[in-house]
Write a protein that holds these residues in place. Structure first.
Motif, short mmCIF file in Angstrom:
data_model
loop_
_atom_site.label_atom_id
_atom_site.label_comp_id
_atom_site.label_asym_id
_atom_site.label_seq_id
_atom_site.Cartn_x
_atom_site.Cartn_y
_atom_site.Cartn_z
N TYR A 56 -4.30 -7.00 4.03
CA TYR A 56 -5.70 -6.57 3.82
C TYR A 56 -6.04 -6.17 2.57
O TYR A 56 -7.04 -5.46 2.49
N ALA A 57 -5.06 -6.23 1.75
CA ALA A 57 -5.14 -5.62 0.44
C ALA A 57 -6.06 -6.31 -0.49
O ALA A 57 -6.65 -5.57 -1.57
N SER A 58 -6.17 -7.32 -0.25
CA SER A 58 -7.22 -8.26 -1.22
C SER A 58 -8.20 -9.27 -0.11
O SER A 58 -7.66 -10.10 0.62
N VAL A 59 -9.43 -8.89 -0.24
CA VAL A 59 -10.37 -9.65 0.81
C VAL A 59 -10.84 -10.91 -0.29
O VAL A 59 -11.55 -11.96 0.48
N ASP A 60 -10.64 -10.96 -1.36
CA ASP A 60 -11.35 -12.05 -2.19
C ASP A 60 -10.43 -13.39 -2.45
O ASP A 60 -10.52 -14.39 -2.94
N ARG A 61 -9.04 -12.95 -2.42
CA ARG A 61 -7.87 -13.93 -2.72
C ARG A 61 -6.73 -13.70 -1.71
O ARG A 61 -6.25 -12.69 -1.69
N GLU A 62 -6.19 -14.84 -1.25
CA GLU A 62 -5.14 -14.88 -0.51
C GLU A 62 -3.84 -14.69 -1.26
O GLU A 62 -3.72 -15.02 -2.26
N ILE A 63 -3.24 -13.65 -0.80
CA ILE A 63 -1.80 -12.86 -1.45
C ILE A 63 -0.53 -13.89 -0.70
O ILE A 63 -0.35 -13.66 0.16
N ARG A 64 -0.06 -14.77 -1.80
CA ARG A 64 0.97 -15.50 -1.27
C ARG A 64 2.36 -15.29 -1.93
O ARG A 64 3.41 -15.69 -1.68
N THR A 65 2.23 -14.89 -3.43
CA THR A 65 3.27 -14.53 -4.09
C THR A 65 3.29 -12.93 -4.43
O THR A 65 2.50 -12.49 -4.88
N ILE A 66 4.45 -12.15 -4.05
CA ILE A 66 4.62 -10.74 -4.02
C ILE A 66 5.86 -10.40 -4.57
O ILE A 66 6.91 -11.08 -4.13
N MET A 67 5.86 -9.71 -5.65
CA MET A 67 7.10 -9.24 -6.49
C MET A 67 7.07 -7.63 -5.74
O MET A 67 6.26 -7.00 -5.73
N VAL A 68 8.44 -7.63 -5.28
CA VAL A 68 8.63 -5.92 -5.00
C VAL A 68 9.55 -5.34 -6.06
O VAL A 68 10.65 -6.14 -6.48
N THR A 69 9.39 -4.44 -6.79
CA THR A 69 9.91 -3.61 -7.71
C THR A 69 10.33 -2.19 -7.62
O THR A 69 9.55 -1.63 -6.50
N SER A 70 10.74 -1.52 -8.38
CA SER A 70 10.88 0.00 -8.63
C SER A 70 10.79 0.67 -9.90
O SER A 70 11.02 -0.36 -10.79
N ALA A 71 10.72 1.77 -10.05
CA ALA A 71 10.76 2.26 -11.30
C ALA A 71 12.11 2.13 -11.91
O ALA A 71 12.25 1.65 -13.06
N GLY A 72 13.05 2.75 -11.24
CA GLY A 72 14.45 2.45 -11.56
C GLY A 72 15.28 2.26 -10.66
O GLY A 72 15.05 1.59 -9.56
N PRO A 73 16.82 2.13 -11.16
CA PRO A 73 17.60 1.24 -10.07
C PRO A 73 18.19 2.13 -8.99
O PRO A 73 17.91 3.32 -8.92
N GLY A 74 18.28 1.61 -7.97
CA GLY A 74 18.75 2.30 -6.93
C GLY A 74 17.86 2.96 -5.91
O GLY A 74 18.08 3.91 -5.29
N GLU A 75 16.59 2.61 -6.09
CA GLU A 75 15.68 3.40 -5.21
C GLU A 75 15.18 2.45 -3.96
O GLU A 75 14.22 2.89 -3.32
N GLY A 76 15.83 1.34 -3.51
CA GLY A 76 15.49 0.63 -2.48
C GLY A 76 14.60 -0.48 -2.53
O GLY A 76 14.35 -0.82 -1.46
N LYS A 77 14.32 -1.09 -3.58
CA LYS A 77 13.45 -2.28 -3.58
C LYS A 77 13.83 -3.40 -2.99
O LYS A 77 13.46 -4.02 -2.35
N SER A 78 15.47 -3.51 -3.19
CA SER A 78 16.03 -4.62 -2.36
C SER A 78 16.02 -4.75 -0.95
O SER A 78 15.63 -5.70 -0.18
N THR A 79 16.16 -3.41 -0.31
CA THR A 79 16.28 -3.23 1.21
C THR A 79 14.75 -3.53 1.58
O THR A 79 14.37 -4.13 2.66
N THR A 80 13.62 -3.12 0.65
CA THR A 80 12.52 -3.43 1.37
C THR A 80 12.09 -4.61 1.22
O THR A 80 11.28 -5.04 2.09
N VAL A 81 12.21 -5.61 0.18
CA VAL A 81 11.79 -6.79 -0.14
C VAL A 81 12.53 -7.61 1.06
O VAL A 81 11.87 -8.58 1.80
N ALA A 82 13.76 -7.58 1.45
CA ALA A 82 14.35 -8.12 2.45
C ALA A 82 13.62 -7.98 3.63
O ALA A 82 13.63 -8.91 4.67
N ASN A 83 13.40 -6.68 4.16
CA ASN A 83 12.77 -6.32 5.23
C ASN A 83 11.49 -6.95 5.56
O ASN A 83 11.03 -7.32 6.63
N LEU A 84 10.74 -6.93 4.53
CA LEU A 84 9.30 -7.54 4.20
C LEU A 84 9.32 -9.01 4.65
O LEU A 84 8.59 -9.54 5.30
N ALA A 85 10.43 -9.61 4.08
CA ALA A 85 10.48 -11.11 4.37
C ALA A 85 10.88 -11.19 5.79
O ALA A 85 10.32 -12.23 6.36
#
Length: 229
Positions: A36-65
């Protein structure tokens, strides 16, 4: 696979190994918010990142997938952290060939993608660590790769390096429909979070929201909180 590695996978892929847990439910909430983040454009490519290392981005993107595939979508998870890849550990894959081989025209995309244990979820590991990650991600071949991937998948998720560490995340964010920024409670400094957002804004990234990770549990609270930027 050793016992220690198995335990690590069980912890990180909670949406697969314990799909009825409160944490898995929160990942499904994030999935809904992204839709629901965008009503005007379908979101199909999503990047997950973090500010610094070791903040959980890889765990987050794996579970989102996982939760996106569980919704019936055809999902490709790409390890675009070409400097410190981890997706192959999470999904117990070989990293002998992957994204870098596709970008350097040494392998076809369909030849290096592998299925996961989750129906509908395929994995593309990073491949060999290249000497020039930023140049590879900014090349025309990266745009071609995304176009080819979208021909076969509903959603393409990217696990990218931290924003403050290298320029890779800024480069890739400009090619994606949206960005999710992962912050770690008690670890991500406020100035670091602001600087990460500023750098993504400068790259014209569309920030979909932030995940606050590793927040201390209280009786009425879940693992993390998701809100708009």
């Amino acid at each position: 696979m050793g016992r220690k590695e198995s335990r690590q996978q069980n912890r990180s892929l909670v949406t697969y190994n314990d799909s009825k847990s409160p944490i898995a439910e929160q990942y499904r909430t994030i999935r809904t918010n992204i839709q629901y983040a965008s009503v005007d454009r379908e979101i199909r490519t999503i990047m997950v990142t973090s500010a610094g290392p070791g903040e959980g981005k890889s765990t987050t993107v794996a579970n989102l997938a996982v939760v996106m595939a569980q919704q019936g979508k055809k999902v490709l998870l790409v390890d675009s952290d070409l400097r410190k890849p981890t997706v192959h550990y999470t999904f117990r894959k070989s990293n002998d060939q992957g994204l870098t081989n596709v970008l350097t025209h040494q392998a076809r995309l369909d030849a290096v993608i592998s299925p996961s244990d989750v129906l509908g979820l395929d994995i593309l590991t990073s491949g060999p660590v290249p000497p020039n990650p930023a140049e590879l991600l900014s090349a025309k071949s990266m745009e071609s790769f995304i176009s080819d991937a979208l021909a076969d998948y509903d959603i393409v998720l990217f696990d990218s390096p931290p924003v403050l560490a290298v320029t890779d995340a800024q480069i890739l964010s400009n090619l994606c429909d949206g960005v999710v920024l992962v912050l770690s409670s008690g670890k991500t400094e406020q100035d670091g979070a602001k600087k990460a957002k500023e750098l993504l804004d400068n790259a014209n990234a569309k920030i979909l929201g932030a995940v606050l990770n590793a927040k201390e549990l209280k009786q009425s609270q879940y693992y993390y909180y998701y809100g708009s930027s």
